[in-house]
Design a protein around this motif. Structure first.
Motif, mmCIF file in Angstrom:
data_model
loop_
_atom_site.group_PDB
_atom_site.id
_atom_site.type_symbol
_atom_site.label_atom_id
_atom_site.label_comp_id
_atom_site.label_asym_id
_atom_site.label_seq_id
_atom_site.Cartn_x
_atom_site.Cartn_y
_atom_site.Cartn_z
ATOM 1 N N LEU A 1 85.434 47.507 3.786
ATOM 2 C CA LEU A 1 86.212 46.506 4.521
ATOM 3 C C LEU A 1 86.554 46.959 5.931
ATOM 4 C CD1 LEU A 1 88.683 45.034 1.876
ATOM 5 C CD2 LEU A 1 86.716 43.919 2.949
ATOM 6 N N ARG A 2 86.589 48.253 6.146
ATOM 7 C CA ARG A 2 86.911 48.779 7.470
ATOM 8 C C ARG A 2 85.700 48.789 8.402
ATOM 9 N NH1 ARG A 2 91.858 50.990 6.260
ATOM 10 N NH2 ARG A 2 92.077 51.736 4.139
ATOM 11 N N HIS A 3 84.509 48.513 7.848
ATOM 12 C CA HIS A 3 83.276 48.659 8.612
ATOM 13 C C HIS A 3 82.413 47.400 8.622
ATOM 14 C CE1 HIS A 3 84.247 52.902 8.771
ATOM 15 N NE2 HIS A 3 84.477 52.841 7.466
ATOM 16 N N ILE A 4 82.977 46.289 8.213
ATOM 17 C CA ILE A 4 82.198 45.047 8.165
ATOM 18 C C ILE A 4 82.950 43.940 8.891
ATOM 19 C CG2 ILE A 4 81.004 45.599 6.012
ATOM 20 C CD1 ILE A 4 83.001 43.804 4.559
ATOM 21 N N GLU A 5 82.231 42.894 9.188
ATOM 22 C CA GLU A 5 82.811 41.711 9.810
ATOM 23 C C GLU A 5 83.355 40.817 8.697
ATOM 24 O OE1 GLU A 5 84.291 38.886 11.926
ATOM 25 O OE2 GLU A 5 83.479 40.681 12.904
ATOM 26 N N LEU A 6 84.682 40.746 8.610
ATOM 27 C CA LEU A 6 85.310 39.988 7.518
ATOM 28 C C LEU A 6 84.944 38.509 7.569
ATOM 29 C CD1 LEU A 6 88.853 41.623 7.341
ATOM 30 C CD2 LEU A 6 86.830 42.122 5.966
ATOM 31 N N GLY A 7 84.772 37.968 8.769
ATOM 32 C CA GLY A 7 84.383 36.565 8.887
ATOM 33 C C GLY A 7 83.030 36.291 8.252
ATOM 34 N N GLN A 8 82.104 37.236 8.385
ATOM 35 C CA GLN A 8 80.781 37.085 7.778
ATOM 36 C C GLN A 8 80.876 37.135 6.259
ATOM 37 O OE1 GLN A 8 77.791 36.273 8.931
ATOM 38 N NE2 GLN A 8 76.952 36.440 6.874
ATOM 39 N N VAL A 9 81.697 38.042 5.751
ATOM 40 C CA VAL A 9 81.874 38.145 4.305
ATOM 41 C C VAL A 9 82.507 36.862 3.764
ATOM 42 C CG1 VAL A 9 83.001 39.420 2.437
ATOM 43 C CG2 VAL A 9 82.033 40.648 4.387
ATOM 44 N N LEU A 10 83.492 36.345 4.470
ATOM 45 C CA LEU A 10 84.129 35.098 4.059
ATOM 46 C C LEU A 10 83.106 33.959 4.035
ATOM 47 C CD1 LEU A 10 86.647 33.559 3.253
ATOM 48 C CD2 LEU A 10 87.160 33.263 5.685
ATOM 49 N N ALA A 11 82.248 33.906 5.050
ATOM 50 C CA ALA A 11 81.202 32.870 5.086
ATOM 51 C C ALA A 11 80.267 33.002 3.885
ATOM 52 C CB ALA A 11 80.420 32.964 6.393
ATOM 53 N N GLU A 12 79.929 34.237 3.516
ATOM 54 C CA GLU A 12 79.073 34.456 2.341
ATOM 55 C C GLU A 12 79.777 33.990 1.068
ATOM 56 O OE1 GLU A 12 78.097 38.600 2.407
ATOM 57 O OE2 GLU A 12 76.927 38.404 4.253
#
Length: 108
Positions: free
Chosen positions: A44-55
Motif C-alpha cells: 500500500l505504501r508503494h502503489i497508486e491507491l486510485g488505480q487499485v480502487l479502479a480495479e
C-alpha cells in the motif's frame, strides 16, 4: 491514507464472501491471511491507491454482471501486480520474511 484504504479493502473482501453466500467463511479467511495482510500493508505504501480502487470497482462490476471470465482476468492481473513487487519488498524489508522462504529452488 493507506490505513483507511486497508480498512475499506477489508470490508470489500468481506462483502465478497457475504455476497457469494458464504458469510461463515470470512472468519476462517481472517485467521488464514495474516501473512498476506503483511504483504498488502507493505504494498500500500508503494502503489497508486486510485488505480487499485479502479480495479476493485471493475471487479465488482464483473461480479455483479456474473461475468466469471472478466472477474478471473481482473483478479489475475490484480494479484500478479502485488506479487511482482515481492522481490523489491523482500530486498527492502528482509526481516519481515523468513529466510527459508526467500531461497529460490529450495526443496521442502
Amino acid at each position: 491514507d493507506p490505513e483507511l484504504f486497508f480498512a475499506s479493502d477489508e470490508r470489500m473482501h468481506q462483502s465478497f464472501a457475504v455476497t457469494a453466500g458464504y458469510p461463515q467463511v470470512w472468519p476462517i479467511i481472517l485467521d488464514a491471511k495474516t501473512h498476506l495482510d503483511r504483504l498488502r500493508r507493505l504494498t500500500l505504501r508503494h502503489i497508486e491507491l486510485g488505480q487499485v480502487l479502479a480495479e476493485h470497482i471493475e471487479l465488482q462490476r464483473a461480479l455483479l454482471d456474473r461475468d466469471a471470465d472478466a472477474a478471473e482476468a481482473i483478479m489475475s492481473d490484480h494479484v500478479s501486480k502485488v506479487l511482482s513487487m515481492l522481490d523489491e519488498l523482500i530486498a527492502r524489508f528482509p526481516d519481515y520474511f523468513e529466510s527459508n522462504q526467500l531461497q529460490e529452488g529450495e526443496k521442502s
